[in-house]
Design an enzyme around this catalytic site. Structure first.
Site, PDB file in Angstrom:
ATOM      1  N   ASP A  16      -4.649   2.742   8.553  1.00 59.12           N
ATOM      2  CA  ASP A  16      -6.293   2.618   8.265  1.00 59.12           C
ATOM      3  C   ASP A  16      -6.733   1.266   8.851  1.00 59.12           C
ATOM      4  O   ASP A  16      -6.140   0.202   8.698  1.00 59.12           O
ATOM      5  CB  ASP A  16      -6.434   2.646   6.825  1.00 59.12           C
ATOM      6  CG  ASP A  16      -7.618   2.848   6.310  1.00 59.12           C
ATOM      7  OD1 ASP A  16      -8.613   3.464   6.814  1.00 59.12           O
ATOM      8  OD2 ASP A  16      -8.005   2.178   5.127  1.00 59.12           O
ATOM      9  N   HIS A  17      -7.982   1.356   9.376  1.00 56.68           N
ATOM     10  CA  HIS A  17      -8.679   0.248   9.874  1.00 56.68           C
ATOM     11  C   HIS A  17      -7.943  -0.801  10.895  1.00 56.68           C
ATOM     12  O   HIS A  17      -7.981  -1.834  10.835  1.00 56.68           O
ATOM     13  CB  HIS A  17      -9.210  -0.642   8.720  1.00 56.68           C
ATOM     14  CG  HIS A  17     -10.370  -0.100   7.836  1.00 56.68           C
ATOM     15  ND1 HIS A  17     -11.474  -0.052   8.388  1.00 56.68           N
ATOM     16  CD2 HIS A  17     -10.302   0.434   6.764  1.00 56.68           C
ATOM     17  CE1 HIS A  17     -12.314   0.668   7.677  1.00 56.68           C
ATOM     18  NE2 HIS A  17     -11.638   1.082   6.580  1.00 56.68           N
ATOM     19  N   HIS A  41     -15.569   6.548   4.433  1.00 64.74           N
ATOM     20  CA  HIS A  41     -14.954   5.321   3.950  1.00 64.74           C
ATOM     21  C   HIS A  41     -15.797   5.035   2.715  1.00 64.74           C
ATOM     22  O   HIS A  41     -16.973   5.006   2.851  1.00 64.74           O
ATOM     23  CB  HIS A  41     -15.190   4.355   5.033  1.00 64.74           C
ATOM     24  CG  HIS A  41     -14.052   4.447   6.007  1.00 64.74           C
ATOM     25  ND1 HIS A  41     -12.953   3.637   6.493  1.00 64.74           N
ATOM     26  CD2 HIS A  41     -13.947   5.696   7.051  1.00 64.74           C
ATOM     27  CE1 HIS A  41     -12.104   4.360   7.621  1.00 64.74           C
ATOM     28  NE2 HIS A  41     -12.549   5.390   7.895  1.00 64.74           N
ATOM     29  N   GLY A  42     -14.939   4.429   1.708  1.00 64.44           N
ATOM     30  CA  GLY A  42     -15.720   3.664   0.497  1.00 64.44           C
ATOM     31  C   GLY A  42     -16.077   5.143  -0.312  1.00 64.44           C
ATOM     32  O   GLY A  42     -16.936   4.826  -1.009  1.00 64.44           O
ATOM     33  N   HIS A  48     -17.190  -0.412   0.688  1.00 63.17           N
ATOM     34  CA  HIS A  48     -15.482  -0.485   0.270  1.00 63.17           C
ATOM     35  C   HIS A  48     -15.586  -1.237  -0.934  1.00 63.17           C
ATOM     36  O   HIS A  48     -16.490  -2.228  -0.986  1.00 63.17           O
ATOM     37  CB  HIS A  48     -14.642  -1.342   1.363  1.00 63.17           C
ATOM     38  CG  HIS A  48     -14.564  -0.540   2.524  1.00 63.17           C
ATOM     39  ND1 HIS A  48     -15.291  -0.677   3.810  1.00 63.17           N
ATOM     40  CD2 HIS A  48     -13.896   0.553   2.848  1.00 63.17           C
ATOM     41  CE1 HIS A  48     -14.945   0.026   4.841  1.00 63.17           C
ATOM     42  NE2 HIS A  48     -13.939   0.897   4.182  1.00 63.17           N
TER      43      HIS A  48
END
Length: 275
Positions: free
Chosen positions: A82-83, A201-202, A172
């Site tokens: 992730d990320h 996302h979030g 986020h």
């Protein structure tokens, strides 16, 4: 089942207007809760490691555990970075056995984001893995850069990613105020990219009615990090309070925490799948 990539589960999810939950974990117990939920609900799942973990040996060590857990699960499991922030993290994650990676260049100039994300996608595809990219920026409680339709289409075509994370008003972390989710923008992007799994996302704390509307309009992967980790922490605090000055072997102490994580994950898996 076995370890799979995003390509084995997300395109079908999008066609069926359901989403797959992607849970960030940082230890065995949280991951075990996710696996148990997947088994119980008979639904595919994505387990994610945040890029920070690959700045030490934590990432590779836990990756080996997650891959073993996935291979003995009866449901499809993706183990995903992730990320990812740097190319070496992507390479290290794939070397550690992950079947999918994300490069997040959403705060970079467009051309730089494209170059690094395309490198990640090409590298992942060469080793049989999948890749997620992001256009538009999902912030940590700050102002987002909402994704435009034009940028989404251009970025997807320029990078050859397998899944595309877009910004439609989520953030986020936990919300400090009620979010303003742009379902219309999500619909427009989905219409322009009819076969592309879109990623949210979030997801933590996003109102259920907004989640459902986004799933109906192209979102096929929903990231849950803060909310799931908060469940782990709250459960741990409760068990510590119950134990007081007493003693329990750590493996037994952790059992109720795993149960709480599994219960939370099951609830989200069911909801995202439309049950």
């Amino acid at each position: 089942m076995a370890l799979v990539t995003l390509n084995e589960i997300l395109p079908q999810a999008r066609k069926e207007k359901r989403a797959v939950a992607a849970f960030n974990v940082a230890n065995y117990e949280a991951a075990l809760g996710v696996i148990r939920a997947s088994e119980t609900e008979k639904l595919p799942v994505i387990i994610q490691l945040f890029q920070r973990m690959f700045r030490s040996e934590k990432g590779a060590d836990l990756a080996a555990t997650l891959c073993r857990m996935a291979t003995r699960c009866s449901q499809p499991v993706v183990v995903h970075l992730d990320h990812g922030a740097e190319a070496w993290q992507v390479r290290d994650a794939l070397s550690a056995g992950l079947t999918s990676v994300m490069f997040d260049g959403s705060v970079l100039p467009y051309d730089e984001n494209v170059a690094l994300t395309k490198y990640t996608a090409d590298y992942a595809h060469r080793v049989g893995a999948s890749c997620e990219g992001e256009i538009g920026h999902v912030a940590m409680g700050d102002e987002n850069a909402i994704t435009t339709v034009e940028d989404a289409v251009r970025f997807y075509n320029d990078t050859n990613v397998d899944a595309l994370a877009i910004s439609v008003g989520t953030v986020h972390g936990f919300y400090k105020a009620a979010p303003c989710i742009n379902v219309q923008r999500c619909r427009e992007i989905a219409d322009a990219l009819p076969n592309t799994p879109l990623v949210l996302h979030g997801g933590s704390g996003t109102p259920p009615e907004d989640i459902r509307a986004l799933i109906e309009n192209g979102i096929a992967k929903i990231n849950i990090a803060t909310e799931f980790m908060d469940t782990f922490l709250k459960s741990t605090r409760r068990e510590i309070e119950k134990l007081g000055d007493g003693f329990k072997p750590i493996d037994i102490f952790n059992d109720p925490i795993v149960d709480d994580c599994a219960s939370h994950a099951s609830k989200l898996l069911r909801f995202f799948s439309g049950r």
